[in-house]
Design a protein around this motif. Structure first.
Motif, PDB file in Angstrom:
ATOM      1  N   TYR E  23     -30.198 -57.264  59.957  1.00 25.58           N
ATOM      2  CA  TYR E  23     -29.703 -58.175  60.992  1.00 25.58           C
ATOM      3  C   TYR E  23     -30.652 -59.373  61.119  1.00 25.58           C
ATOM      4  CZ  TYR E  23     -26.622 -54.284  62.130  1.00 25.58           C
ATOM      5  OH  TYR E  23     -25.681 -53.296  62.072  1.00 25.58           O
ATOM      6  N   ASN E 195     -15.679 -58.649  73.441  1.00 23.53           N
ATOM      7  CA  ASN E 195     -16.027 -57.534  74.323  1.00 23.53           C
ATOM      8  C   ASN E 195     -17.476 -57.523  74.788  1.00 23.53           C
ATOM      9  OD1 ASN E 195     -13.484 -56.516  74.189  1.00 23.53           O
ATOM     10  ND2 ASN E 195     -14.002 -54.703  72.978  1.00 23.53           N
ATOM     11  N   TRP E 196     -18.401 -57.799  73.879  1.00 27.14           N
ATOM     12  CA  TRP E 196     -19.820 -57.635  74.221  1.00 27.14           C
ATOM     13  C   TRP E 196     -20.246 -58.578  75.338  1.00 27.14           C
ATOM     14  CZ3 TRP E 196     -23.569 -61.395  74.039  1.00 27.14           C
ATOM     15  CH2 TRP E 196     -23.263 -62.572  73.323  1.00 27.14           C
ATOM     16  N   ASP E 250     -19.437 -64.235  66.749  1.00 28.01           N
ATOM     17  CA  ASP E 250     -18.476 -63.378  67.447  1.00 28.01           C
ATOM     18  C   ASP E 250     -19.101 -62.046  67.848  1.00 28.01           C
ATOM     19  OD1 ASP E 250     -18.722 -61.975  65.126  1.00 28.01           O
ATOM     20  OD2 ASP E 250     -16.633 -62.153  64.516  1.00 28.01           O
ATOM     21  N   CYS E 251     -20.417 -61.951  67.748  1.00 26.88           N
ATOM     22  CA  CYS E 251     -21.093 -60.688  68.042  1.00 26.88           C
ATOM     23  C   CYS E 251     -22.457 -60.998  68.653  1.00 26.88           C
ATOM     24  CB  CYS E 251     -21.274 -59.877  66.760  1.00 26.88           C
ATOM     25  SG  CYS E 251     -22.153 -60.793  65.479  1.00 26.88           S
ATOM     26  N   PHE E 252     -23.059 -59.990  69.205  1.00 28.19           N
ATOM     27  CA  PHE E 252     -24.417 -60.199  69.733  1.00 28.19           C
ATOM     28  C   PHE E 252     -25.421 -60.264  68.595  1.00 28.19           C
ATOM     29  CE2 PHE E 252     -23.778 -55.512  70.102  1.00 28.19           C
ATOM     30  CZ  PHE E 252     -24.786 -55.080  69.265  1.00 28.19           C
TER      31      PHE E 252
ATOM     32  N   ARG F  36     -26.054 -45.412  65.121  1.00 31.40           N
ATOM     33  CA  ARG F  36     -25.636 -46.718  64.604  1.00 31.40           C
ATOM     34  C   ARG F  36     -26.199 -46.977  63.214  1.00 31.40           C
ATOM     35  NH1 ARG F  36     -29.265 -48.316  68.820  1.00 31.40           N
ATOM     36  NH2 ARG F  36     -27.487 -48.824  70.135  1.00 31.40           N
ATOM     37  N   TYR F  40     -23.702 -50.138  58.679  1.00 33.12           N
ATOM     38  CA  TYR F  40     -24.100 -51.518  58.954  1.00 33.12           C
ATOM     39  C   TYR F  40     -23.018 -52.192  59.802  1.00 33.12           C
ATOM     40  CZ  TYR F  40     -25.162 -56.432  58.549  1.00 33.12           C
ATOM     41  OH  TYR F  40     -25.432 -57.746  58.857  1.00 33.12           O
ATOM     42  N   GLY F  41     -23.445 -52.908  60.822  1.00 32.71           N
ATOM     43  CA  GLY F  41     -22.494 -53.625  61.669  1.00 32.71           C
ATOM     44  C   GLY F  41     -22.034 -52.823  62.862  1.00 32.71           C
ATOM     45  N   ALA F  42     -22.538 -51.594  62.963  1.00 36.45           N
ATOM     46  CA  ALA F  42     -22.157 -50.745  64.091  1.00 36.45           C
ATOM     47  C   ALA F  42     -23.121 -50.953  65.255  1.00 36.45           C
ATOM     48  CB  ALA F  42     -22.175 -49.278  63.683  1.00 36.45           C
ATOM     49  N   ASN F  43     -22.560 -51.108  66.415  1.00 38.45           N
ATOM     50  CA  ASN F  43     -23.373 -51.066  67.633  1.00 38.45           C
ATOM     51  C   ASN F  43     -23.593 -49.631  68.054  1.00 38.45           C
ATOM     52  OD1 ASN F  43     -24.389 -52.088  70.352  1.00 38.45           O
ATOM     53  ND2 ASN F  43     -22.658 -50.789  70.948  1.00 38.45           N
ATOM     54  N   ILE F  66     -20.711 -54.728  66.381  1.00 40.50           N
ATOM     55  CA  ILE F  66     -21.647 -55.561  67.153  1.00 40.50           C
ATOM     56  C   ILE F  66     -20.943 -56.644  67.968  1.00 40.50           C
ATOM     57  CG2 ILE F  66     -23.708 -55.052  65.791  1.00 40.50           C
ATOM     58  CD1 ILE F  66     -23.225 -57.621  64.219  1.00 40.50           C
ATOM     59  N   SER F  67     -19.634 -56.742  67.837  1.00 38.93           N
ATOM     60  CA  SER F  67     -18.859 -57.514  68.819  1.00 38.93           C
ATOM     61  C   SER F  67     -18.420 -56.610  69.974  1.00 38.93           C
ATOM     62  CB  SER F  67     -17.600 -58.108  68.174  1.00 38.93           C
ATOM     63  OG  SER F  67     -17.924 -58.991  67.142  1.00 38.93           O
ATOM     64  N   ARG F  68     -18.758 -55.373  69.886  1.00 39.76           N
ATOM     65  CA  ARG F  68     -18.285 -54.326  70.798  1.00 39.76           C
ATOM     66  C   ARG F  68     -16.768 -54.155  70.701  1.00 39.76           C
ATOM     67  NH1 ARG F  68     -22.712 -52.765  74.385  1.00 39.76           N
ATOM     68  NH2 ARG F  68     -21.275 -51.175  75.093  1.00 39.76           N
ATOM     69  N   ASP F  69     -16.191 -54.578  69.577  1.00 37.88           N
ATOM     70  CA  ASP F  69     -14.817 -54.201  69.274  1.00 37.88           C
ATOM     71  C   ASP F  69     -14.777 -52.711  69.020  1.00 37.88           C
ATOM     72  OD1 ASP F  69     -13.859 -56.839  69.265  1.00 37.88           O
ATOM     73  OD2 ASP F  69     -14.292 -57.086  67.130  1.00 37.88           O
ATOM     74  N   HIS F  70     -13.667 -52.107  69.377  1.00 36.48           N
ATOM     75  CA  HIS F  70     -13.494 -50.678  69.164  1.00 36.48           C
ATOM     76  C   HIS F  70     -12.722 -50.478  67.868  1.00 36.48           C
ATOM     77  CE1 HIS F  70     -14.667 -50.789  73.287  1.00 36.48           C
ATOM     78  NE2 HIS F  70     -13.507 -51.252  73.711  1.00 36.48           N
TER      79      HIS F  70
END
Lengths: 318, 318, 318, 318, 318, 318
Positions: E23, E195-196, E250-252, F36, F40-43, F66-70
C-alpha cells in the motif's frame, strides 16, 4: 382520449366539477360522507375500501374503536355515499383495499401480527363469509394492493415494506404469485422524488386499468417540523410490466386543504384507499380518509387525470 | 415618544386598533390577505416580503407550488392588501426579505443549494430584472436579513446558521461586508431565552430604524409534544453596533391564535418577513405567514411597540 | 347502583345528557368555559383545579403567560362556570390539583426546579395565604395527585415519574407519607395497555371515593405520526389498598373531538385535572384542559361511569 | 493535613505510589484483581462493593452471568485482593454499595423492577442472611449511596434519578429518612460541569468522613462520537449539610487508560463503587469496575486527594 | 513522475517502506510518537500540526487536559519525532492546522465560542507571540485549513460546516478572502461518496502543492453500529481552481488497524492534521491522531500517493 | 446422546477442549485464522461461510475492501484452517451462508439493492460458475439462511426482516418455497428474550440436522451505552415444523472475550456464519467473524451443545 378498461358503474356517485376550478380532482360538496357517528363505539372511520356489489355497493371500512383498536367492518350502500356499517368486526387491522377478480372479492389489509404488521389477504363472494389466506409477507409491511386481474398468469401485489414505527422511508414494490400463497419476483416500482412526497410513498386504491396503462393513485408523505402530511398523487404503470412507470405526476392531485383534512386525530392527512371507475363515462370517484378521522369523496375523470399526469410528467423532467 | 427614521408611506395599509384591545399588535380584520387562490398552481403562499415601490408596492412572495417546490415570485399592489402575483419564478428558495438601499432593491432569501440552504442575494431596480450576487455564506443557514442602510461603511446581514433538518437550535448572528461579496466580523446577536422562543430565534422583517435603535421583529420557536410553534417577538438593537441588544421583550407580540394561524400546512405558525413603517405617523404594518399557508397582516405603531418592549424588557430582568 | 362517598354539592354545575347520546360522559354546551380572555397577559388557561369553597367554588388555574411561563393563579366562582381569576401568581409551575383534607386545601402541582420538575405541595385555608411544604420527590416527576383523605394513617399521593423531555413512557405509582414530608412504600398502580393510552398514563382529578372504590379519572397518551394525543380514561381502585386496580375501562371516556380540543397551542389534548362530585345526586362535573389552551367542562354520573367502566373492564379481558 | 474520621484498617491493601508519578491516584500493579474466571457462569464481574468484616473483608459483587442477567453475590477475602465469591445470588440488580452503620451492614443497589430500576435497600449482620427493606424510591433511579452514619437524626442517601434508557443526563441529589422507609427533604447536590463529566455524574463509593468534610468519589460521563466514557472525580461535602459542595476537583482523578479499562464489554469505563479508608495512615484503596468487565484497584491517601481537590477546585473558578 | 512544488526539508523524518508492503502509506515503527506522558496534566495529545521552523520543526498540539478541556500548546523538535511541548496554552480549541505563507505562520483551529465552534485564525513569526485574527466564520464549523499560498490574489480556506453535536453529515467547502477578515465566493469541493467515508469528510493537513495539483489528504467517517470510524483519504485539486477535484481515491489510504488507532479515548480514529513534504525527494511525512489519544506518524512519497490516487480514481468510475 | 444426521467430514478441523474448561464451546488456539493479510486490497475478512467440497473445503468469504465496499469472494482449503482466497468478486453484498442441497451448493447472502438489502440467492456446482436466482424478498432483510434439505416438499429459509439502518429490533422468521422463486407461508420462529440478545436475534450457520431437531446457532445483540455487542446462542428446532422451538439456551455460548473479538472495525462482535459437523464423531467446527475484522474458529460437539441447551433451556423457564 384515455379510456377505462372495465365494467360500467351507472350508479357511480357523481357531482360536476365546480365552475372555474382548474385542477383535475375536486371534492364532493357533502364531505365528509362517513364519520364516527355512523357507528356506535367508533372513535373514527376512515381509509376505507368500496366496490360495486350486486347493483349497489359494498365496502370494508377501517373503524378505530374507542380503545383505538384497529378493526375492519363491512358496509353496504345503494348510492355509495350513504353507508350502513355492520357492527361485526371481520378482521383486526387497518387500511383495507378490496378488489374483484374473476367474480370473487379480495381483501388486502394491514394485518396486526405480534411482531409487526403484515399484508393480510382474504376472499369472499358475499361480504358475509370470509376465507382468510396466508399473509402475503412477514412483518413489517403496509399498503398491500392487488391488481384487479392476473397479469400473465400471475397475481400482482403492490406493497410498501416499512419498519416498526412511523417509518421515515417508503418505496413501492410489487410481488408476483401464481396462487396467492407463494410470492416472488419482487420488483421495485417507485420511490419518493418530489418535496410533497419526500418521506415516503405507498399505493392507494386498486389500480384502474386504462388504455394508457394502470392508473395508480398513491399517497405521498412530506415531513414538516410538525409531523407528516399525506397527499395523493397519480402514476401510470405499464399494463404488462406494471413495475415500469410510464408517467407520473410531479405534484399532488389532492392535498389537505379542507378542515376535515387539516383537523382530526392525525392532522393533515388525505389518504386514498379506493376508487370507483365507470368505463362508460370515464368518471372516477375516489374514497379517501381525512385526518385519520372521516371518509371523504372526490371526483375526476380518466381523461382529466391522465392528461394532467402526462402534462406534469415527472419522467419528462429527466 | 419613539420615532421612525425613514421615508413616509402615506398609503400604508391601516386599520385602527380594536377597542379594549390591550396588546400592542393587532390583526387585520380581513386576514388572510393572500391565499393559494391568488395563483394557479400554488399549494400555499406565505412568508413574503413587500416594500413601497413607485408610489405603490412591490413584493417577493414565497409560493410553494403543488409539487411543494419552494419558489419566489414577484407581485405588485396599489394598497399593499390586494396583490397581483406574477407567474414567473424568479428564484428557487423561500422566506424572502426585501429592502431598499440607496435606490436599489435587495432580495435575500433561503437559497436551495445541493448541499443545503444558503443565503442568496440578488438586486433589482424594477422587480423585473434581477442580478444574482454571490451567496452570503456556505450551507447551512436561514433567515438572512439585510439592514436597510450601510452601518459605517459596511453592509450588515442578520443570519441564523442551522443544520440540515428541522434544526433544534438557532441563534441570531450578523456579518459585515464592504461589497456584498466577502463577509466577515461575524458577531453574535441573541439566543433563545424565554419559553415562547426556547428552541430557536431568527430575524424577521428588515429592521426598522428608529431613534431608539433598530427595531427588529423576529420569530421564536417553542417545541411542544406536537412540534414547533412559531411566534413573533421584538428587540431593539444599537444603531451603530447592531449586535448589541438594547431592549428585548420577554414575551411574544403575536402568536398563533386565529384559525389561519393554528390550522394549515404547518399548524401553529406566525412567521413575520416584512414590515412597512411610515415615519410620518409611526404606523407599522407587519406581513407574516400563517400556518405556512397564507399571508396575513397585523398593525402596530412604533410608539406602542417600543414602549411595550421597554416595559417587558428581558434585559431589565437581569 | 354506585354511590359517591363525600359531601353534597347542591350547586354543582350541571347540564342534562343530550338525547340519544350513548356514551357516559358528555360535554357542556357552553364550552370552553375559560379562555385567554379571562386574564390579561395570559397566552392560555387550561389544566386547572377547582373545589367547593365557602358555599361557592375556588380553584387554582394554570395560566401560561405571553412569555409562555407556567404560572398558577387563584380564582373564585359562584356557579363553577363563570370564574374570576386573580392576577397574582401564587406559584411557578403547572397542572395543579387541589383537594380538601380535614378542612384544609392542599395543592399539588408540577413544580419547576432547576434540574427538572418535581411535585410541589402547598396548603391553605383561604386560598389567599399558602404555606409551601417540602417537595414530594426529587426531579423528574409530574401528575402528583393526593387522595382526599388519609388511608390508614397515611397520606397517599399518585405520581408519574418521567424524564426531562416529552417523556415517551409513563406509569402511575403511588407513595405513602405520615407527615407529607417523608414519602415511602412506593407502589406501582398501572401502565399503558390499550392503543388510546399506549405511550403513557397519568392521574387526573383528585380520586372520588365511591362505595365501589376510588374512581380515578386519568389521561392516556397515544403517539401518532404527528405527535401526542391526550384522552381521558377511568379506573376504580381498591379503597384500602389503592394500588390495586379493581376495574379499568379498556377505552377512553373522552377524547379530542371538538374544535377547542383539536386545535390550539397543543392540538388534540383532553387533559382532566379536577372533578366535582355531589354525593346527593351522584352527579360529577369534570374540568379538563382543551388543546393546552382553554378550560372545558364535561358531565357524568357516578352510576353511569362506574357501570361503563365495569362493562368495558380491561381486567375482565384477561 | 487532612485526616480520616473512622476506624482503622491495618490490613488495608496497599502498594506505594510509583516513582515520578505525579497524579494523586495510582493503580494496583496486579490489576485486574477479579475477572470472570473468579466464578463459573459469570460473563463479567465489576462495579462491586467491599467493607472490613470480622478482621478480614466481605463484599457484594456485581456478577453479570452468561445470560447477561444482573445479579449480586457475596464474597469474602483476607487481604481484600484475593476474593472468594459465593455462587448464591442474593439479589437481582447491579452496582451495589455497602456500608456499615451502627454495626449493621447496609446494601444499596440498583434494583430491577418491572417498570424500571429503583434503589433497593437491604441489611445484614453476617452477609449470609439479608433483610430487604422498602425500596428507597419509585423508578427510575440509580447510584443510591448511603452515608456511613446518621447526620442529625436522619439517614442520608445520595441518588441519581434517570430515565429508562442510557440516560443522557444525571445529577446527584440526596434524600433524608428517619427510618429508612420514608424519604424526603430531597436536596440537589451537584450537576455535570466540566467536559470529562459533561453528560452526567453519579455518586460512587460510600462517602469517607474526613475533618475537611465528606470525601465523595463519583463517576462522570463524557459522550464521544463512539459512546460514553466513565471517569472518576472527587468532591468534598459539608459534614452537617452534605448537599453543600465545599470543594470539587475540576478534573478526573482516574480515567480509562489501561487496556482493562479501555477494552471489554463496555469500552472506556472506570466506575468506582467502594473505597476502604484507614484512619491510622490515611490510606485509601478504591475499588472500581473496568470496562464493565473486571474489578480493579487503585490507591491514594486522604491527604493527597484532599490537597489535589482543593488545588484543582472547580468552585474556586467561580 | 509527480513532483512537490515547495521547499526542501532535508531533515524530514523518514523510514523506508517495509518490504512486501503493497500500500502507498506506511506507519512509523516507533508509533505513537507523542502520548499523554509528554506533558503533565494531559489526558491526551493528538490531532496536531507541525511545520519546518528555523532548521528544525515547530508545531501546535492539541492537548486535552485532565478536565477534558481542549487546549492548544506549542512544541519544538529537532527531528520532528521527539517533541518538547510547552505548558502554556496559547488558545482554547482543537484540531489545529499550521501553514507558512510569505514567511509568517498561520494557525487555523476549531475555536470554542459560546454558541458553537468556529474557525479561529492566528498568526505568528516565532511561535511565541500570536496575533489572533477575526474568526473565519460564525458557528458551527470545523476543519478549517488554509492553502499555503494565495491563489490569484486571494487566500483560500477549506472548511467543513457542521451542527452542534456529533454531526452526521459533512462536506468540504472552500472560501476566498483578500485580507483574512472578510470571506466569500464559497465553493463546494466534495462530499462523501464511498462507504469508508459515507458519513462525512473533512480536510486534513495543509494541501501540498504538486505539479499534478494540490494534494489534499482528508479524513472520512463511516458510522458503524458502534459509532464513528475515521480513516484517511486523498484527492488532487486543481491548482488554480482548487474547488475542482481532478482525482480522488475511491478508498482510504490509512485506516485504524493498529492498537493505538483502535483503542483509546475514541476507538477507531485515524485523523491527519499535518504533513511535511520534501520537494527534493518527494517524501511526505503525515502526522495523525490515533484514537483521539496519541500522535502517530506515517510515510509516503508524492509519486506513490499520486499514482495510487489516479489508479483508484473515483472520478474515473463515473 | 445427541447425534448428527448427515455426512461424515473426517478432515474436519479440530482441537481438543482445554483442560478444566467448563463451557461447551471453545476457541481455536490459532485464532484468528483469516485476516486482511489474506488478500491484497482487503480492509477486513469476516462473517464467512465454508462447506466440505471435493474432499477438501470451499467457502464464500465476506471481504470488505479498502473502499469498505462489501464483496464476496470464493476460497479453497485443504484443512479448513488455511485458506486461499480468489481475487474475483462473485457478488456484491455480505454475510454469506452456503449449504449443499442435493449435490448443489446454494449461497444466500445480504444482497445490496438500491432501496435496501435483500436476501440474494445463487447456486453453483463448482464454486466457479454461479447462477443467480430471484431474490428471496424485497428490501429490507438480512440473515437469510437455507435449511440443508427440503422439509416436506419445500425449501425453507430463515430470515430476519429489518429496517434501513442499524435496526434496533430483529426476530427470526422462516419462509417456504417449492421452487426457490416464490416464497410464502411465513412463520415466526423466535424473538429476543434474555439480556444478552435483547436488541435482536438472527440466524447464523446453516442449521445442523440432529436426532433432537435442527441445531440452530444464532447471533444475539445487546445494546450497551457504547453500541451493539454480538454473541452466539443456540436453539433446537422441530425437524418437521422448524418454526417450533423445542429448546433454546437462556444464555450465550460464545461472546466477545478475546482481543480479536473485542477490538477491530466493530468492537465486541462474535458473528457465526458457518459450521462444519461430522456425523461420525459429532464434532462441530464453528466459523465466526471477530469484531467485523477477522475470521475465527471455535469447537464443540453435538452432544455437549445439545446437553448444554437443554440444561439451560429458556423454555423450561416458563
Amino acid at each position: 382520449m384515455a379510456r377505462i378498461i372495465g365494467s360500467s358503474i351507472p350508479n357511480l356517485p357523481w357531482e360536476e366539477k365546480p365552475e372555474n376550478f382548474r385542477y383535475p380532482v375536486w371534492r364532493y360538496s357533502g364531505n365528509p360522507i362517513i364519520t364516527r357517528d355512523n357507528l356506535y363505539g367508533a372513535n373514527s372511520i376512515f381509509n376505507s375500501a368500496v366496490v360495486p356489489f350486486k347493483g349497489g355497493f359494498a365496502g370494508v371500512f377501517r373503524v378505530d374503536n374507542i380503545s383505538r383498536d384497529h378493526t375492519l367492518v363491512v358496509g353496504f350502500s345503494d348510492d355509495a355515499i350513504n353507508w350502513k356499517l355492520e357492527e361485526k368486526v371481520i378482521f383486526k387491522g387497518f387500511d383495507p383495499r378490496v378488489c374483484e377478480i374473476d367474480g370473487k372479492y379480495y381483501l388486502s389489509w394491514v394485518n396486526l401480527r405480534p411482531k409487526g404488521t403484515t399484508i393480510g389477504l382474504a376472499v369472499t363472494t358475499d361480504f358475509m363469509e370470509w376465507e382468510q389466506l396466508e399473509d402475503a409477507c412477514y412483518p413489517v409491511a403496509r399498503n398491500g394492493v392487488l391488481f384487479p386481474r392476473k397479469i400473465g398468469d400471475e397475481y400482482v401485489l403492490l406493497i410498501r415494506p416499512c419498519d416498526k414505527g412511523h417509518t421515515p422511508y417508503g418505496d413501492i414494490f410489487l410481488s408476483h404469485s401464481k396462487d396467492l400463497t407463494y410470492w416472488g419476483k419482487h420488483r421495485f416500482v417507485m420511490s419518493p422524488v418530489k418535496n410533497w412526497e419526500s418521506t415516503k410513498v405507498g399505493a392507494g386504491p386498486t389500480p384502474i386499468e386504462t388504455d394508457e396503462g394502470w392508473l395508480m393513485f398513491y399517497h405521498g408523505v412530506l415531513t414538516s417540523c410538525n409531523g407528516f402530511t399525506y397527499s395523493m398523487g397519480a402514476a401510470i404503470l405499464d399494463l404488462e410490466k406494471p413495475w415500469i412507470v410510464k408517467h407520473r405526476a410531479d405534484c399532488f392531485l389532492l392535498s389537505p386543504q379542507e378542515i376535515y383534512e387539516y383537523v382530526g386525530d392525525v392532522p393533515n392527512v388525505v389518504f386514498p384507499c379506493a376508487a370507483l371507475a365507470d368505463s362508460d363515462t370515464g368518471r372516477i370517484a375516489i374514497y379517501y380518509g381525512g385526518a385519520d378521522t372521516v371518509v371523504a369523496l372526490a371526483f375526476t375523470t380518466v381523461d382529466e387525470v391522465v392528461s394532467f399526469v402526462k402534462e406534469h410528467d415527472l419522467l419528462g423532467d429527466k
